[in-house]
Design a protein around this motif. Structure first.
Motif, PDB file in Angstrom:
ATOM      1  N   ALA A 299       0.926  -1.200   0.039  1.00  0.00           N
ATOM      2  CA  ALA A 299      -0.109  -0.115   0.262  1.00  0.00           C
ATOM      3  C   ALA A 299       1.068   1.040   0.071  1.00  0.00           C
ATOM      4  O   ALA A 299       0.576   2.776   0.683  1.00  0.00           O
ATOM      5  CB  ALA A 299      -0.910   0.117   1.340  1.00  0.00           C
ATOM      6  N   GLU A 369     -12.398  -2.725   9.142  1.00  0.00           N
ATOM      7  CA  GLU A 369     -12.796  -3.328   8.336  1.00  0.00           C
ATOM      8  C   GLU A 369     -14.387  -3.508   7.637  1.00  0.00           C
ATOM      9  O   GLU A 369     -14.836  -3.178   6.925  1.00  0.00           O
ATOM     10  CB  GLU A 369     -12.865  -5.135   9.012  1.00  0.00           C
ATOM     11  N   PHE A 372     -14.092   0.011   6.353  1.00  0.00           N
ATOM     12  CA  PHE A 372     -13.498   1.170   4.747  1.00  0.00           C
ATOM     13  C   PHE A 372     -13.834  -0.587   4.114  1.00  0.00           C
ATOM     14  O   PHE A 372     -12.966  -0.216   2.836  1.00  0.00           O
ATOM     15  CB  PHE A 372     -11.911   1.206   5.445  1.00  0.00           C
ATOM     16  N   GLY A 373     -14.091  -1.538   4.853  1.00  0.00           N
ATOM     17  CA  GLY A 373     -13.999  -2.527   3.860  1.00  0.00           C
ATOM     18  C   GLY A 373     -12.495  -3.702   3.829  1.00  0.00           C
ATOM     19  O   GLY A 373     -11.653  -2.883   3.726  1.00  0.00           O
ATOM     20  N   SER A 374     -12.816  -5.324   4.030  1.00  0.00           N
ATOM     21  CA  SER A 374     -11.512  -5.863   4.351  1.00  0.00           C
ATOM     22  C   SER A 374     -10.881  -5.677   2.878  1.00  0.00           C
ATOM     23  O   SER A 374     -11.068  -5.974   2.129  1.00  0.00           O
ATOM     24  CB  SER A 374     -12.415  -7.445   4.605  1.00  0.00           C
ATOM     25  N   THR A 376      -9.280  -3.858   1.695  1.00  0.00           N
ATOM     26  CA  THR A 376      -8.464  -2.265   0.857  1.00  0.00           C
ATOM     27  C   THR A 376      -6.986  -1.416   1.348  1.00  0.00           C
ATOM     28  O   THR A 376      -6.847  -1.803   3.109  1.00  0.00           O
ATOM     29  CB  THR A 376     -10.138  -1.458   0.856  1.00  0.00           C
ATOM     30  N   GLU A 377      -7.158  -0.255   0.621  1.00  0.00           N
ATOM     31  CA  GLU A 377      -6.208   0.331   1.049  1.00  0.00           C
ATOM     32  C   GLU A 377      -5.851   1.369   2.125  1.00  0.00           C
ATOM     33  O   GLU A 377      -5.114   1.013   3.561  1.00  0.00           O
ATOM     34  CB  GLU A 377      -5.299   1.429  -0.218  1.00  0.00           C
ATOM     35  N   ARG A 378      -7.169   1.747   2.824  1.00  0.00           N
ATOM     36  CA  ARG A 378      -7.589   2.204   4.240  1.00  0.00           C
ATOM     37  C   ARG A 378      -7.511   1.487   5.141  1.00  0.00           C
ATOM     38  O   ARG A 378      -7.068   1.981   6.190  1.00  0.00           O
ATOM     39  CB  ARG A 378      -8.669   3.070   3.991  1.00  0.00           C
ATOM     40  N   ASP A 379      -7.731   0.306   4.352  1.00  0.00           N
ATOM     41  CA  ASP A 379      -8.074  -0.917   5.742  1.00  0.00           C
ATOM     42  C   ASP A 379      -6.653  -1.214   6.192  1.00  0.00           C
ATOM     43  O   ASP A 379      -6.355  -1.319   7.420  1.00  0.00           O
ATOM     44  CB  ASP A 379      -8.502  -1.695   5.492  1.00  0.00           C
ATOM     45  N   GLU A 380      -5.898  -1.908   5.489  1.00  0.00           N
ATOM     46  CA  GLU A 380      -4.345  -2.168   5.989  1.00  0.00           C
ATOM     47  C   GLU A 380      -3.349  -0.550   6.583  1.00  0.00           C
ATOM     48  O   GLU A 380      -3.250  -1.086   7.234  1.00  0.00           O
ATOM     49  CB  GLU A 380      -3.606  -2.500   3.866  1.00  0.00           C
TER      50      GLU A 380
END
Length: 436
Positions: A299, A369, A372-374, A376-380
Motif C-alpha cells: 500500500a 474492516e 473501509f472494507g476488508s 482495502t488500502e485504508r483498511d491496511e
C-alpha cells in the motif's frame, strides 16, 4: 480525614468485596492466557504476510466456505470476524449483564467512575481521529476505530512486564473494558449497519425468544440451545446488522441470579465459565490471525502509511486519546463528587491504567474492516495504525506501571495476607472501601 464525622471517606478505586475480587481474578487469569495467544497469533500473521509466502496467507484468508443458497459462502476471514467473534461478544454480553444486575455497575456510585472513564476514553480518541481526518485527504468513516480497549491484549502486556496491580486497579480495568465493550456494541449496531433487511431481523426474534424461554427455564442442553443460537446468528447476519450483535442479544436473555433451588452458580455464570476459555483461547486469536496480517511494505510502503490521516488518527487516538480521556474523566469524577483516590494509589497509577487502555486490537480491527472494507488500502493503513498505536501505548504503560511495581507488590502483600488462615484475606474482613 472525612469531612462528615461518622461516615467513611468516599474513595475512587475502592477495594470492594472478596467474592468480587476473587471472581475478577479468575476472569483475568483466563484473559491473560488468551492475550498471550492473541499476541502469538498476531505476530505469526505479520511474519507470514511479510514473508516470501505472503500470497499464500492472503489466499488462505480469502478461501470461501459455506452454503451460497443461504448467503453464507463467506471467506475464512469473514467467518472469523462474523462467526467466531460472535462468541467473544456473547461472553462480553454475559459479563455486561452480570455487572449491571449483580456487579459493580448496579450501584450508581461505584458505576460512576468506570462509566465516565469509558465515555471519556471513547470521546477523546474519536475527536482526535476526526481532527486528523477533517480535511479532504481524510476519511471520517473510521472515527470509532481508536475508541476500543482490548482487555486480553492489555492483560498480556501486564503478564509480560510482570507487574502486580492491586485488586482495585485490576477490577477497574476489567469494569472499564466491560463498559467499553457495551459502547462498541452500540457503535457497531447503530453506525456500521449496511442496508437493513427487516424481514430476517423480525424472524430472528423467534429463535431468540425461544432461546430466552429455555434458558429462563434453566435448560442447558446444547442440542437445543446451539441450533437456536445458530439460527439467530444467521438471521441477524442476513438482516444487514453485524452478526456479532446476535451474540450480545443471546447473552442478554440468560438469567444472572443464582437459581433458587440448591447450590451452584446462575446460568449466566455457568455459560461464562464454559465459553470464556473458548472465546479467549480460540475465537479471538483466530480472528487476530486473519485480521492482523498486513503487509508493511504494501500500500505504498510504511512511509506512505504513516502520512495517511487515517493511520495517524488511529495511532494518536489510541495513545493520547485514551490517556487523556480516561484520566481526564477520572479527574472530573473526583472533582465533582469530592471523592479521593483510595489509600496507596496516586494519579500516576491512573495515568498508567489510562495508557494501558490505549491497547486496542480486536474490536478496533473489526471496526476498521466495517468502515473501509476488508483488504482495502485504508483498511491496511488502519491495521498498521492500530498495531503502532497499541505498541506505543503498551510501552508507555510499561514505563509508568513498572516504575510503581515495588509499591504494587507491597499493596498486594497486604491484600493477600490471611493471618487466621480462613481463606479470606484479612483486608476483606474489614469494612470495604466506599467508592463513588
Amino acid at each position: 480525614m472525612s469531612t462528615h464525622p461518622g461516615r467513611p471517606n468516599r474513595s475512587l478505586f475502592g477495594r470492594g468485596s472478596w467474592p468480587e475480587v476473587r471472581r475478577v481474578g479468575d476472569i483475568l487469569r483466563t484473559e491473560t492466557v488468551g492475550g498471550v495467544l492473541l499476541l502469538a497469533a498476531a505476530i505469526l500473521a505479520l511474519a507470514w504476510a511479510n514473508s516470501p509466502w505472503g500470497d499464500a496467507y492472503r489466499e488462505l484468508g480469502a478461501t470461501r466456505l459455506g452454503p451460497a443458497a443461504l448467503h453464507l459462502d463467506l471467506s475464512l476471514g469473514q467467518w472469523a470476524a462474523d462467526g467466531l467473534l460472535a462468541i467473544f461478544f456473547f461472553v462480553a454480553g454475559l459479563e455486561l449483564k452480570r455487572e449491571f444486575v449483580a456487579g459493580d455497575l448496579r450501584d450508581p456510585r461505584r458505576a460512576a467512575l468506570p462509566v465516565a472513564a469509558a465515555i471519556g476514553g471513547m470521546t477523546v480518541p474519536a475527536l482526535i481521529y476526526v481532527g486528523f481526518n477533517a480535511g479532504p485527504d481524510g476519511d471520517l468513516a473510521g472515527w470509532a476505530i481508536p475508541t476500543a480497549t482490548d482487555i486480553a491484549f492489555a492483560l498480556a502486556v501486564l503478564g509480560v512486564i510482570s507487574t502486580h496491580l492491586p485488586a482495585a486497579m485490576r477490577t477497574f480495568l476489567l469494569t472499564l473494558a466491560v463498559v467499553d465493550d457495551l459502547i462498541a456494541i452500540l457503535i457497531i449496531a447503530l453506525f456500521y449497519t449496511g442496508s437493513l433487511q427487516p424481514i430476517p431481523l423480525v424472524l430472528a426474534l423467534l429463535p431468540l425468544a425461544l432461546f430466552g424461554y429455555l434458558v429462563r427455564r434453566r435448560v442447558r442442553s446444547w442440542w437445543l440451545l446451539l441450533p437456536l443460537a445458530a439460527l439467530t446468528w444467521g438471521l441477524v447476519h442476513a438482516s444487514g446488522i453485524h452478526a456479532t450483535v446476535a451474540g450480545v442479544l443471546l447473552a442478554f436473555t440468560v438469567p444472572v441470579i443464582r437459581r433458587a433451588e440448591g447450590p451452584g452458580p446462575g446460568l449466566a455464570e455457568h455459560f461464562e465459565h464454559r465459553f470464556r476459555p473458548l472465546s479467549a483461547g480460540i475465537a479471538v486469536p483466530v480472528f487476530a490471525f486473519f485480521a492482523a496480517g498486513v503487509s508493511v511494505g504494501g500500500a505504498g510502503g510504511l512511509g506512505t502509511t504513516l502520512t495517511d490521516p487515517v493511520a495517524l488518527g488511529v495511532a494518536v487516538g489510541l495513545v493520547a486519546g485514551k490517556a487523556i480521556g480516561v484520566s481526564g474523566a477520572t479527574w472530573l469524577v473526583q472533582r465533582f463528587t469530592r471523592a479521593r483516590l483510595a489509600e496507596g494509589l496516586s494519579w500516576w497509577d491512573v495515568v498508567g491504567l489510562a495508557l494501558l487502555a490505549g491497547v486496542g486490537f480486536t474490536v478496533s480491527l473489526l471496526i476498521g474492516e466495517l468502515a473501509f472494507g476488508s483488504g482495502t488500502e485504508r483498511d491496511e493503513h488502519t491495521k498498521i495504525g492500530v498495531l503502532l498505536g497499541s505498541l506505543a501505548a503498551a510501552l508507555l504503560a510499561t514505563v509508568v506501571l513498572r516504575a510503581r511495581n515495588r509499591h504494587y507488590q507491597r499493596v498486594r502483600e497486604i491484600e493477600e495476607r490471611d493471618t487466621d488462615a480462613d481463606g479470606v484475606p484479612d483486608a476483606y474482613e474489614e469494612v470495604p472501601d466506599r467508592q463513588d
